[in-house]
Design a protein around this motif. Sequence first.
Motif, mmCIF file in Angstrom:
data_model
loop_
_atom_site.group_PDB
_atom_site.id
_atom_site.type_symbol
_atom_site.label_atom_id
_atom_site.label_comp_id
_atom_site.label_asym_id
_atom_site.label_seq_id
_atom_site.Cartn_x
_atom_site.Cartn_y
_atom_site.Cartn_z
ATOM 1 N N SER A 116 0.848 -1.198 0.000
ATOM 2 C CA SER A 116 0.000 0.000 0.000
ATOM 3 C C SER A 116 0.879 1.243 0.000
ATOM 4 O O SER A 116 2.005 1.223 0.482
ATOM 5 C CB SER A 116 -0.879 0.053 1.249
ATOM 6 N N LEU A 117 0.333 2.331 -0.542
ATOM 7 C CA LEU A 117 1.031 3.594 -0.454
ATOM 8 C C LEU A 117 0.065 4.667 0.013
ATOM 9 O O LEU A 117 -1.128 4.607 -0.249
ATOM 10 C CB LEU A 117 1.717 3.976 -1.764
ATOM 11 N N ILE A 118 0.612 5.622 0.762
ATOM 12 C CA ILE A 118 -0.177 6.721 1.308
ATOM 13 C C ILE A 118 0.483 8.019 0.851
ATOM 14 O O ILE A 118 1.687 8.209 1.038
ATOM 15 C CB ILE A 118 -0.229 6.677 2.849
ATOM 16 N N VAL A 119 -0.308 8.900 0.246
ATOM 17 C CA VAL A 119 0.181 10.193 -0.220
ATOM 18 C C VAL A 119 -0.371 11.266 0.716
ATOM 19 O O VAL A 119 -1.578 11.340 0.938
ATOM 20 C CB VAL A 119 -0.269 10.483 -1.670
ATOM 21 N N PHE A 120 0.511 12.066 1.279
ATOM 22 C CA PHE A 120 0.126 13.187 2.137
ATOM 23 C C PHE A 120 0.374 14.467 1.344
ATOM 24 O O PHE A 120 1.513 14.771 0.985
ATOM 25 C CB PHE A 120 0.945 13.191 3.433
ATOM 26 N N ASN A 121 -0.690 15.200 1.066
ATOM 27 C CA ASN A 121 -0.609 16.407 0.264
ATOM 28 C C ASN A 121 -0.246 17.610 1.126
ATOM 29 O O ASN A 121 -0.632 17.690 2.285
ATOM 30 C CB ASN A 121 -1.964 16.638 -0.430
ATOM 31 N N ASN A 122 0.520 18.542 0.546
ATOM 32 C CA ASN A 122 0.850 19.831 1.192
ATOM 33 C C ASN A 122 1.579 19.685 2.520
ATOM 34 O O ASN A 122 1.201 20.297 3.519
ATOM 35 C CB ASN A 122 -0.416 20.674 1.384
ATOM 36 N N ILE A 123 2.639 18.920 2.546
ATOM 37 C CA ILE A 123 3.344 18.664 3.805
ATOM 38 C C ILE A 123 4.169 19.857 4.297
ATOM 39 O O ILE A 123 4.631 19.856 5.427
ATOM 40 C CB ILE A 123 4.220 17.402 3.725
ATOM 41 N N TYR A 124 4.328 20.883 3.455
ATOM 42 C CA TYR A 124 5.064 22.077 3.870
ATOM 43 C C TYR A 124 4.173 23.323 3.923
ATOM 44 O O TYR A 124 4.673 24.434 4.016
ATOM 45 C CB TYR A 124 6.243 22.354 2.917
ATOM 46 N N ARG A 125 2.879 23.158 3.865
ATOM 47 C CA ARG A 125 1.969 24.316 3.858
ATOM 48 C C ARG A 125 2.112 25.142 5.132
ATOM 49 O O ARG A 125 1.997 26.356 5.116
ATOM 50 C CB ARG A 125 0.528 23.858 3.718
ATOM 51 N N SER A 126 2.355 24.491 6.244
ATOM 52 C CA SER A 126 2.547 25.208 7.513
ATOM 53 C C SER A 126 3.524 24.406 8.376
ATOM 54 O O SER A 126 3.828 23.257 8.085
ATOM 55 C CB SER A 126 1.211 25.364 8.245
ATOM 56 N N GLU A 127 3.981 25.034 9.434
ATOM 57 C CA GLU A 127 4.902 24.345 10.345
ATOM 58 C C GLU A 127 4.239 23.138 10.987
ATOM 59 O O GLU A 127 4.878 22.100 11.182
ATOM 60 C CB GLU A 127 5.400 25.303 11.421
ATOM 61 N N SER A 128 2.960 23.259 11.326
ATOM 62 C CA SER A 128 2.273 22.135 11.970
ATOM 63 C C SER A 128 2.111 20.961 10.996
ATOM 64 O O SER A 128 2.219 19.805 11.402
ATOM 65 C CB SER A 128 0.916 22.557 12.522
ATOM 66 N N GLU A 129 1.878 21.247 9.720
ATOM 67 C CA GLU A 129 1.750 20.164 8.748
ATOM 68 C C GLU A 129 3.087 19.496 8.492
ATOM 69 O O GLU A 129 3.169 18.278 8.314
ATOM 70 C CB GLU A 129 1.112 20.679 7.467
ATOM 71 N N HIS A 130 4.165 20.274 8.512
ATOM 72 C CA HIS A 130 5.483 19.671 8.335
ATOM 73 C C HIS A 130 5.853 18.830 9.567
ATOM 74 O O HIS A 130 6.431 17.743 9.440
ATOM 75 C CB HIS A 130 6.541 20.738 8.064
#
Length: 106
Positions: free
Chosen positions: A53-67
């Motif tokens: 399986s693969l999981i794609v996480f979109n916008n991982i650098y949009r904010s500090e909390s997402e990173h």
Amino acid sequence: MKIIGNLSFKKELQEQFANLDFNSQKIDMLLVEASHHIEFETIFSKYELHNGSLIVFNNIYRSESEHAYWNNIIKSDKVTVSIDMYYCGVIFIRREQQKEHFTIRI
């Protein structure tokens, strides 16, 4: 395939690929908007992921909390391969492989 948090993308995929099954219990690919901050353990308990399986996480650098969210995910023992492509991050579930992390500058 499952999509968490991006219904417009799901609609686009349904229009372009009529044969995609969004209701299957066995998940080959999971797309998660990083802003949803769903607990990684919840992903494993709620969805039937398998080896491959693969999981794609979109916008991982949009904010500090997402990173920070992305960095916590790649630390999990269940993650064997992770790829940081700045705009998104991809996690591969491959139990036979040693843990590795890649950063690709696009």
